[in-house]
Design an enzyme around this catalytic site. Sequence first.
Site, PDB file in Angstrom:
ATOM      1  N   ASP A 139       0.860  -1.187   0.000  1.00 36.26           N
ATOM      2  CA  ASP A 139       0.000   0.000   0.000  1.00 36.26           C
ATOM      3  C   ASP A 139       0.894   1.235   0.000  1.00 36.26           C
ATOM      4  O   ASP A 139       1.322   1.697  -1.056  1.00 36.26           O
ATOM      5  CB  ASP A 139      -0.927  -0.051   1.214  1.00 36.26           C
ATOM      6  N   ARG A 179      -8.825 -13.581   7.705  1.00 37.60           N
ATOM      7  CA  ARG A 179      -7.622 -14.114   7.044  1.00 37.60           C
ATOM      8  C   ARG A 179      -7.919 -15.415   6.307  1.00 37.60           C
ATOM      9  O   ARG A 179      -7.261 -15.751   5.333  1.00 37.60           O
ATOM     10  CB  ARG A 179      -6.524 -14.401   8.071  1.00 37.60           C
TER      11      ARG A 179
HETATM   12  P1  IMP Z   1       2.124  -0.544   3.666  1.00 37.53           P
HETATM   13  O1  IMP Z   1       3.288  -0.445   4.627  1.00 37.53           O
HETATM   14  O2  IMP Z   1       1.223   0.656   3.724  1.00 37.53           O
HETATM   15  O3  IMP Z   1       2.540  -0.869   2.255  1.00 37.53           O
HETATM   16  O4  IMP Z   1       1.205  -1.711   4.188  1.00 37.53           O
HETATM   17  C1  IMP Z   1       1.637  -3.011   4.215  1.00 37.53           C
HETATM   18  C2  IMP Z   1       0.907  -3.835   5.231  1.00 37.53           C
HETATM   19  O5  IMP Z   1      -0.289  -3.200   5.678  1.00 37.53           O
HETATM   20  C3  IMP Z   1       0.475  -5.149   4.620  1.00 37.53           C
HETATM   21  O6  IMP Z   1       1.449  -6.133   4.804  1.00 37.53           O
HETATM   22  C4  IMP Z   1      -0.800  -5.456   5.361  1.00 37.53           C
HETATM   23  O7  IMP Z   1      -0.505  -6.165   6.531  1.00 37.53           O
HETATM   24  C5  IMP Z   1      -1.366  -4.106   5.723  1.00 37.53           C
HETATM   25  N1  IMP Z   1      -2.397  -3.658   4.765  1.00 37.53           N
HETATM   26  C6  IMP Z   1      -2.288  -2.703   3.816  1.00 37.53           C
HETATM   27  N2  IMP Z   1      -3.425  -2.557   3.133  1.00 37.53           N
HETATM   28  C7  IMP Z   1      -4.284  -3.468   3.656  1.00 37.53           C
HETATM   29  C8  IMP Z   1      -5.648  -3.823   3.352  1.00 37.53           C
HETATM   30  O8  IMP Z   1      -6.317  -3.295   2.453  1.00 37.53           O
HETATM   31  N3  IMP Z   1      -6.180  -4.812   4.123  1.00 37.53           N
HETATM   32  C9  IMP Z   1      -5.511  -5.439   5.114  1.00 37.53           C
HETATM   33  N4  IMP Z   1      -4.232  -5.139   5.417  1.00 37.53           N
HETATM   34  C10 IMP Z   1      -3.623  -4.153   4.706  1.00 37.53           C
END
Ligand code: IMP
Length: 183
Positions: free
Chosen positions: A107, A169
């Site tokens: 994300d 999950r």
């Molecule tokens: P980032 O650091 O923002 O890229 O987010 C990475 C982590 O956030 C992922 O490994 C997920 O555990 C969690 N995450 C991000 N987006 C989602 C979502 O839409 N649903 C559930 N978990 C998310």
Amino acid sequence: MDLSDVGDDLTEVLLIERQILDRIAELARFIEADYAGERPLLVGVLKGAVMVMADVARELRLHVDLDWMAVSSYGEGTQSSGVVRILKDLDSDLTGRHVIIIEDIMDSGLTLSWLTANLQSRGPASLEILALLRKPNKARPDVDAKYVGFDIPDAFVVGYGLDYAEKYRNLRGVGVLAPHIYQ
Ligand code: IMP
């Protein structure tokens, strides 16, 4: 558990199990070509990547080693906190290894950017990322995944390893969580 088993907790079904498995098979063929004659180390990021790790590893016609890291970035909310902590480190030595990080979703990229820098400092021969899902995110730093399953809309999704407050999950597919669940 099927997507249909959670009633109106989802507003939309994004991916059913068959689509995910077909795409993982395609990605596995790319990985086999890229790592022919090698024995890569797959590093799964707990807990979200459990399902994708299991399916990617079994689909690969290569010997692989599996290891796991647990990091926290989200707590129980739906926004990235930007704070990454190691909850469980790897058992393996990465020196000279071909490493592929296996992630459920990218994300903001904060988690993967931090993880990439951390693992890179341990001297792997190479380091790549497989992310099953990728959201559009303009703020993402210069980290990208070589292997991406699906580009999905910017919504909070659950299933196939992804949770909301540890639920969902075990859904076989991926769906958009209904706002009434987290508001
Ligand atoms: P980032 O650091 O923002 O890229 O987010 C990475 C982590 O956030 C992922 O490994 C997920 O555990 C969690 N995450 C991000 N987006 C989602 C979502 O839409 N649903 C559930 N978990 C998310």
